[in-house]
Design a protein around this motif. Sequence first.
Motif, PDB file in Angstrom:
ATOM      1  N   GLU A 143     -13.978  20.701  46.403  1.00 20.99           N
ATOM      2  CA  GLU A 143     -14.744  19.561  46.373  1.00 20.99           C
ATOM      3  C   GLU A 143     -16.152  19.529  46.311  1.00 20.99           C
ATOM      4  OE1 GLU A 143     -13.669  17.542  50.381  1.00 20.99           O
ATOM      5  OE2 GLU A 143     -11.405  17.433  49.312  1.00 20.99           O
ATOM      6  N   ASN A 144     -16.718  20.707  46.773  1.00 15.77           N
ATOM      7  CA  ASN A 144     -18.266  20.871  46.606  1.00 15.77           C
ATOM      8  C   ASN A 144     -18.470  21.777  45.347  1.00 15.77           C
ATOM      9  OD1 ASN A 144     -18.482  19.582  49.316  1.00 15.77           O
ATOM     10  ND2 ASN A 144     -17.557  21.674  50.167  1.00 15.77           N
ATOM     11  N   LEU A 145     -17.742  21.971  44.433  1.00 16.42           N
ATOM     12  CA  LEU A 145     -17.919  22.870  43.298  1.00 16.42           C
ATOM     13  C   LEU A 145     -18.053  21.840  42.066  1.00 16.42           C
ATOM     14  CD1 LEU A 145     -15.811  25.896  43.223  1.00 16.42           C
ATOM     15  CD2 LEU A 145     -18.239  25.655  43.259  1.00 16.42           C
ATOM     16  N   PRO A 146     -19.328  21.626  41.497  1.00 19.13           N
ATOM     17  CA  PRO A 146     -19.395  20.818  40.309  1.00 19.13           C
ATOM     18  C   PRO A 146     -18.544  21.203  39.223  1.00 19.13           C
ATOM     19  CG  PRO A 146     -21.340  21.786  40.646  1.00 19.13           C
ATOM     20  CD  PRO A 146     -20.562  22.410  41.810  1.00 19.13           C
ATOM     21  N   GLY A 147     -17.787  20.132  38.619  1.00 16.27           N
ATOM     22  CA  GLY A 147     -17.181  20.752  37.412  1.00 16.27           C
ATOM     23  C   GLY A 147     -15.672  21.212  37.613  1.00 16.27           C
ATOM     24  N   PHE A 148     -15.298  21.051  38.904  1.00 19.35           N
ATOM     25  CA  PHE A 148     -13.765  21.812  39.169  1.00 19.35           C
ATOM     26  C   PHE A 148     -13.087  20.728  39.784  1.00 19.35           C
ATOM     27  CE2 PHE A 148     -12.238  25.987  40.846  1.00 19.35           C
ATOM     28  CZ  PHE A 148     -10.778  25.821  40.801  1.00 19.35           C
ATOM     29  N   THR A 149     -12.084  20.560  39.343  1.00 17.49           N
ATOM     30  CA  THR A 149     -10.930  19.468  39.607  1.00 17.49           C
ATOM     31  C   THR A 149      -9.450  20.478  40.108  1.00 17.49           C
ATOM     32  OG1 THR A 149     -11.891  17.960  38.025  1.00 17.49           O
ATOM     33  CG2 THR A 149      -9.822  17.432  38.958  1.00 17.49           C
ATOM     34  N   LEU A 150      -9.152  20.129  41.123  1.00 16.69           N
ATOM     35  CA  LEU A 150      -7.850  20.720  41.511  1.00 16.69           C
ATOM     36  C   LEU A 150      -6.830  19.643  41.793  1.00 16.69           C
ATOM     37  CD1 LEU A 150      -7.575  23.850  43.570  1.00 16.69           C
ATOM     38  CD2 LEU A 150      -5.990  22.003  43.962  1.00 16.69           C
ATOM     39  N   VAL A 151      -5.635  19.631  41.298  1.00 18.32           N
ATOM     40  CA  VAL A 151      -4.656  18.841  41.323  1.00 18.32           C
ATOM     41  C   VAL A 151      -3.474  19.343  41.825  1.00 18.32           C
ATOM     42  CG1 VAL A 151      -3.027  17.295  40.059  1.00 18.32           C
ATOM     43  CG2 VAL A 151      -5.345  17.378  39.361  1.00 18.32           C
ATOM     44  N   LEU A 152      -2.859  19.024  43.072  1.00 23.47           N
ATOM     45  CA  LEU A 152      -1.578  19.431  43.688  1.00 23.47           C
ATOM     46  C   LEU A 152      -0.547  18.667  43.104  1.00 23.47           C
ATOM     47  CD1 LEU A 152      -2.474  20.063  47.383  1.00 23.47           C
ATOM     48  CD2 LEU A 152      -2.595  21.613  45.594  1.00 23.47           C
ATOM     49  N   SER A 153       0.224  19.379  42.069  1.00 22.94           N
ATOM     50  CA  SER A 153       1.422  18.598  41.532  1.00 22.94           C
ATOM     51  C   SER A 153       2.775  19.204  41.763  1.00 22.94           C
ATOM     52  CB  SER A 153       1.293  18.954  39.871  1.00 22.94           C
ATOM     53  OG  SER A 153       2.193  18.142  39.238  1.00 22.94           O
ATOM     54  N   GLY A 154       3.003  18.823  43.252  1.00 22.17           N
ATOM     55  CA  GLY A 154       4.179  19.344  43.859  1.00 22.17           C
ATOM     56  C   GLY A 154       4.299  18.559  45.159  1.00 22.17           C
ATOM     57  N   ARG A 155       5.472  18.936  45.842  1.00 15.62           N
ATOM     58  CA  ARG A 155       5.968  18.146  47.149  1.00 15.62           C
ATOM     59  C   ARG A 155       5.853  19.298  48.091  1.00 15.62           C
ATOM     60  NH1 ARG A 155      10.703  15.350  47.949  1.00 15.62           N
ATOM     61  NH2 ARG A 155      11.888  17.093  47.015  1.00 15.62           N
ATOM     62  N   SER A 156       5.589  19.012  49.466  1.00 10.03           N
ATOM     63  CA  SER A 156       5.470  20.086  50.387  1.00 10.03           C
ATOM     64  C   SER A 156       6.980  20.765  50.650  1.00 10.03           C
ATOM     65  CB  SER A 156       4.948  19.695  51.747  1.00 10.03           C
ATOM     66  OG  SER A 156       5.150  18.639  52.009  1.00 10.03           O
ATOM     67  N   GLU A 157       7.913  20.123  50.172  1.00  7.69           N
ATOM     68  CA  GLU A 157       9.405  20.582  50.243  1.00  7.69           C
ATOM     69  C   GLU A 157       9.644  21.824  49.537  1.00  7.69           C
ATOM     70  OE1 GLU A 157       8.655  17.360  50.088  1.00  7.69           O
ATOM     71  OE2 GLU A 157       9.613  16.420  51.799  1.00  7.69           O
ATOM     72  N   PHE A 158      10.369  22.748  49.869  1.00  9.66           N
ATOM     73  CA  PHE A 158      10.892  23.704  49.031  1.00  9.66           C
ATOM     74  C   PHE A 158      11.838  23.090  47.731  1.00  9.66           C
ATOM     75  CE2 PHE A 158       9.609  26.918  52.288  1.00  9.66           C
ATOM     76  CZ  PHE A 158       9.093  27.578  51.224  1.00  9.66           C
TER      77      PHE A 158
END
Length: 188
Positions: free
Chosen positions: A68-83
């Motif tokens: 969040e504090n790094l300019p130019g870095f986008t992180l997307v969580l593309s899953g669910r917490s379940e296995f």
Amino acid sequence: VKSGRNPNETSDSRLSRNGLVVLYTGEGKGKTTAALGLALRACGHGRRVLMVCFMKGNFRVGEIRAVENLPGFTLVLSGRSEFVDKRDPDPRDIHIAREGLKQAGEAVEKGNIDLLILDEAHVALDYGLLDLQDILNLIEIKPPEMDLILTGRNAPVELVKRADLVSEVLNIKHPFQKGIPAQAGIDF
Ligand code: ATP
Ligand code: MG
């Protein structure tokens, strides 16, 4: 994806770019963190990074808050917490993985990113959440100066053939084997 160039852009970062396809695979620990290491390095050169994490929906991971504090870095969580059940993946798991890959494809087509990381892509392929052909197509359409990193156990041979750099992490020992649970800052 955050738009505009990164204020950290260095003169080195645009010189003779030879975009690479990098795979981190193997049974040992360190594949995702190796990708994060290169992302940090790329950020320091002002390169715009998109990291899509397949099969992960856990907002406790340290990297999600750090970037969040790094300019130019986008992180997307593309899953669910379940296995995910390998023999019978839930349609929701397939849907969310495909949406993540679609988002990555759109960013690549728009030329919005310099480094794309598809974290656990090999596992998502192995579990039938993603199609190999879609990843091969992404490699075909990517701008020549863009870097692409894929991580996860069991990298498919077709990707190993296509990649420029393949590193396999061996498991020599892991604290889990003596019952030490996952540690914040090391494992998540
Ligand atoms: P990391 O995200 O820590 O770089 P990784 O991407 O190489 O790990 P994954 O297969 O994605 O490894 O597994 C992620 C989680 O599983 C981490 O918490 C990690 O410590 C744990 N793990 C990885 N390898 C092993 C292993 N050989 N034995 C037990 N646990 C492991
Ligand atoms: Mg990983």
